[in-house]
Scaffold this active site. Structure first.
Site, PDB file in Angstrom:
ATOM      1  N   GLU A 277      -3.338   1.498   3.354  1.00  0.00           N
ATOM      2  CA  GLU A 277      -2.175   0.716   3.789  1.00  0.00           C
ATOM      3  C   GLU A 277      -2.546  -0.714   4.174  1.00  0.00           C
ATOM      4  OE1 GLU A 277       1.147   1.212   7.325  1.00  0.00           O
ATOM      5  OE2 GLU A 277       0.286   3.005   6.442  1.00  0.00           O
ATOM      6  N   ASP A 278      -3.724  -0.897   4.772  1.00  0.00           N
ATOM      7  CA  ASP A 278      -4.039  -2.180   5.403  1.00  0.00           C
ATOM      8  C   ASP A 278      -5.221  -2.941   4.819  1.00  0.00           C
ATOM      9  OD1 ASP A 278      -1.971  -1.655   7.176  1.00  0.00           O
ATOM     10  OD2 ASP A 278      -3.282  -0.894   8.747  1.00  0.00           O
TER      11      ASP A 278
END
Length: 158
Positions: A60-61
């Site tokens: 996600e990051d």
């Protein structure tokens, strides 16, 4: 279960991928995945769960790939990380349902939410209110400690 050496390699990888990222309070971001892995260790979960804790935000990051996660973990770790990854346009009920169906993702999400609740006192009041509401709506049954952490965070609003 993977050997401890895999944990050390996973930690080095997570540190590299989260390099330069910071938490809302200014701490290096890697402190969060490390804390999630530590909560899992304290609760008696093995190395695979702890590595998933280290990796839970990578897709996600960061620019980490599924192939990299698989090479440092295994198929179960990758599947749990994928369950924990919010994709663009995700629907919260479907996201939570997917986590509930994966034992490893469920344990990691509980540890993730618990750590975030414990740290949210540094956030703005509006963030704390939203985080409390989201925790009450979706996460209270993930871990009994989450209820106490929500109540403690609510006390910061008084």
């Amino acid at each position: 279960m993977l050997p401890i050496e895999n944990y050390h390699a996973a930690l080095a990888f997570a540190k590299e991928k989260h390099e330069g990222q910071c938490r809302k309070g200014g701490d290096p971001y890697i402190t969060h995945p490390i804390a999630v892995a530590e909560i899992l260790r304290e609760k008696g979960f093995g190395i695979d769960y702890q590595i998933t804790g280290l990796f839970h935000d990578l897709l996600e990051d960061t620019d980490a790939s599924e192939a990299e996660i698989l090479s440092l973990g295994n198929a179960e770790i990758l599947e749990a990380v994928k369950c924990l990854t919010k994709t663009e346009g995700y629907v919260m009920a479907e996201y939570i349902d997917g986590i509930r169906k994966n034992e490893m993702a469920y344990a990691v999400k509980a540890a993730d939410r618990l750590h975030n609740l414990r740290c949210a006192g540094e956030a703005s009041e509006s963030f704390r209110r939203r985080y409390i509401a989201e925790s009450r709506a979706w996460y209270l049954d993930f871990d009994p400690e989450i209820i106490a952490a929500v109540e403690a965070l609510e006390k910061t609003l008084l």
